[in-house]
Design a protein around this motif. Sequence first.
Motif, PDB file in Angstrom:
ATOM      1  N   VAL A 676       0.481  -0.874   0.536  1.00 38.58           N
ATOM      2  CA  VAL A 676       0.410   0.109   0.163  1.00 38.58           C
ATOM      3  C   VAL A 676       0.624   1.143   0.023  1.00 38.58           C
ATOM      4  O   VAL A 676       1.419   1.379   0.940  1.00 38.58           O
ATOM      5  CB  VAL A 676      -1.207   0.044   1.198  1.00 38.58           C
ATOM      6  N   PHE A 677       1.412   2.327  -1.611  1.00 35.20           N
ATOM      7  CA  PHE A 677       1.361   3.143  -0.897  1.00 35.20           C
ATOM      8  C   PHE A 677       0.325   4.638  -1.411  1.00 35.20           C
ATOM      9  O   PHE A 677       0.445   4.479  -2.649  1.00 35.20           O
ATOM     10  CB  PHE A 677       2.836   2.864  -2.563  1.00 35.20           C
ATOM     11  N   MET A 678       0.000   5.582   0.165  1.00 32.09           N
ATOM     12  CA  MET A 678      -0.163   6.393  -0.388  1.00 32.09           C
ATOM     13  C   MET A 678       0.500   7.647  -0.575  1.00 32.09           C
ATOM     14  O   MET A 678      -0.363   8.378  -0.654  1.00 32.09           O
ATOM     15  CB  MET A 678      -1.168   6.157   1.456  1.00 32.09           C
ATOM     16  N   GLN A 679       1.960   7.617  -0.947  1.00 34.99           N
ATOM     17  CA  GLN A 679       2.451   8.846  -0.550  1.00 34.99           C
ATOM     18  C   GLN A 679       2.554   9.434  -2.371  1.00 34.99           C
ATOM     19  O   GLN A 679       2.707   8.332  -2.402  1.00 34.99           O
ATOM     20  CB  GLN A 679       3.898   8.556  -0.097  1.00 34.99           C
ATOM     21  N   VAL A 680       2.516  10.960  -2.712  1.00 37.85           N
ATOM     22  CA  VAL A 680       2.311  11.078  -3.563  1.00 37.85           C
ATOM     23  C   VAL A 680       3.644  11.696  -4.084  1.00 37.85           C
ATOM     24  O   VAL A 680       3.670  11.981  -5.740  1.00 37.85           O
ATOM     25  CB  VAL A 680       0.875  12.778  -3.241  1.00 37.85           C
TER      26      VAL A 680
END
Length: 745
Positions: A676-680
């Motif tokens: 899960v990679f939520m960073q922009v």
Amino acid sequence: MKNKDKTKKGTKSEAATAAPDLAGSPSGSGSGSAPAPAPARSAPSPTPARGDDAPRAATAAEPTATTAWGRLVAFARRHPFAVALTGVILFALAVYVPMAGSYGLWDPWETHYGEVARRMVHENDYLFTRWQNESFRSKPPLTFWIMSAGMKAFGIGGTWGGGDFAHSAVTEWAIRLPFVLFGVFGIAMAFTAIARLVSLRAGLIAAVVLTTTPFYFFLARHAITDMPACALLVGGLSCYLMAIYSKDAEQPLPVWFELGPFKVTPLWLFLGVLGAFMLPQFIHFWQFALKFPARPIFFLLPGKLPVRTNTTIIMAVTTACFLGLVAWTVLACKTRRHVWLFFFYFLNGMGVLAKVYPPLESGLIILCFLIVSGDWKILLRSSIGWGIVCVLVVALPWHIGMYQRDGQPWSQEYFIHHLLKRTASGVHGDRGTFEYFLQQLGVGMWPWVALVPAALIRAVAMPRPAAGDVRGKVRLFLACWAVGTFAFYSLMLTKFHHYILPCVPALMLLVGLFLDDLIAGKARGTWLAGALGMIIFGFVARDFVWNQQRFIHLFVYNYGRAWPFDYGLDFKKWLLLFAILAAIPMLALLWTRARRAALYATFAVAIGFTYFSIDHYLIKISPHWSQKYLINTYYDLRKDSSEKLIAWQMNWRGENFYSKSEIWDYVTNDPDDQTVFMQVDNTQIQNYLKTRAGHRYFVITEKGRVDGLRGALRALPDAMGTKASDSFQIVDESSNKFTLVAFEI
């Protein structure tokens, strides 16, 4: 002679609306209470008969009691309420159950709560609420308990990872069916109260109106906290009304049958329900009691000296209180009123575990009614002290256990952030004043919104009901219910459209009473209110025909999502057709001679619109509000678990639930196994991929972020970036919100 005829006519009218109580007593209550019809003139009884014991001779046009149909007819005549209640339940089930599990769970609430419940099943821990690798602290447990009960009943949810949740429709049935049953429970309890206190016909009309109300039927088919909370509020207040205003409330408990030396009465039903709900909790919580750390029990009382105590002592005290409550119940329960009150307080205790607010709403509604009616003496018959103990015994064990398990971080987030701040300063959602919910109520009560002005005006304009006017008391109570809950949620700063749901049953029951008066010719001078209602009806219909997302806005989180016109989903013609079909009989209700036929026609249109809404409209648009279909594609296409699913720059919850948290590996709790990679800034996903060449990956992301993902892959080292860019393909874009892509590195 005239007096004798009037007496016969009155007996016949009352008998037609007679309804037995919870215990199956043949006598009704309220304003419509009388024995069953007297024997037919063609075969008079040689000896007087009483109530349900009165035989009815068969005529040439009637089936005899020796046939199955004859026995059924005879039973229906002896027990009209039981037959009507069964019919109401079967009708509601027939409307709500079909197709309930045939479409994916909607993000974010259904899948978010569903994942918390799945963790309970997987870890066999029904006390501690978890989400991903952290505690879930925003909601009480009833929603998760009934979801986990559904999963246990269908034999799913006991494992981690894999694609069975995405592949099978059993998943949706397991999650949604308990909420459907709560919706049916609310309808059945509302019918019971109106049928027993007003008339059987009024109860039937009110049940059909409530069943076919969009706000109610959409929430009954959506697995979030609001339907259980609303159904418990309806059930509790219905019990309270019957405890206070049933004519037979002070009668001794009837004996259903004898079981050896024991006499089985309605008290056994209450004790059975109480035990079935509480005993599993005590057994389960005791299993964890010695594992809990000893914490100070101070909750939200800063500045007070903390009282340290051992968890085992806390559980022992709580268990003793429960056993004491049971003993007191057995000793104190003498009349039918006591049983109704016991259920009222028990359902309020469950309401705390559903959404906290139902006891506050119940108290506010009853207080408003007392002020308006001046009937303060009913407090003396309300067993308030016993009731407070009952609510606390039902509601506190989980709260104490959760605090002992999770400590002050839970109490701060649960009480301060999600209860107090949500009310006073705003958390998520919208803001607004009293007008915020008016548009939602208009759409959520269509087509019955046309009758709401007349029903409200009739309730408010009538003089204060006399002591024996039960119908008037019920009408006034419903008006206080509607106004009280509307004010309560209008004053709350945080607002979602579905928050106003508890106001809807009261308004719909008022509409049911108004329609009953209309059919009986008692509601005169309603032309002006009817005209106002039809104007509102027209404006609401125009609104949802041109803005067909209005209906899903009754229960979704994000009201700004684009409607999937590009996918050919346009229901304007159907919605316009239903608007026209509903307008015709609604207008005909204003014509005295056509009212009964117009009512039946309105029922037919409303039922048809209900089926259209939840079995066609809702199912067709679900692929755009659910990730089930895209994640199903991923599991169909991947060769093995080495071809991982990545959730990129999103956290809509469905990706967690339908992968059974495979993308958030809480089993190994190794950050390298979490995708899960939520960073922009793309740094995290690039670092992850740089060390993992030689695999194919699938990525689920929002549709507007696909080009950004392609650019992030090109920024990988030359060979990896080239291969990722060349192999990059969109494998599923059947949703207008999410897209599934694949690439190799």
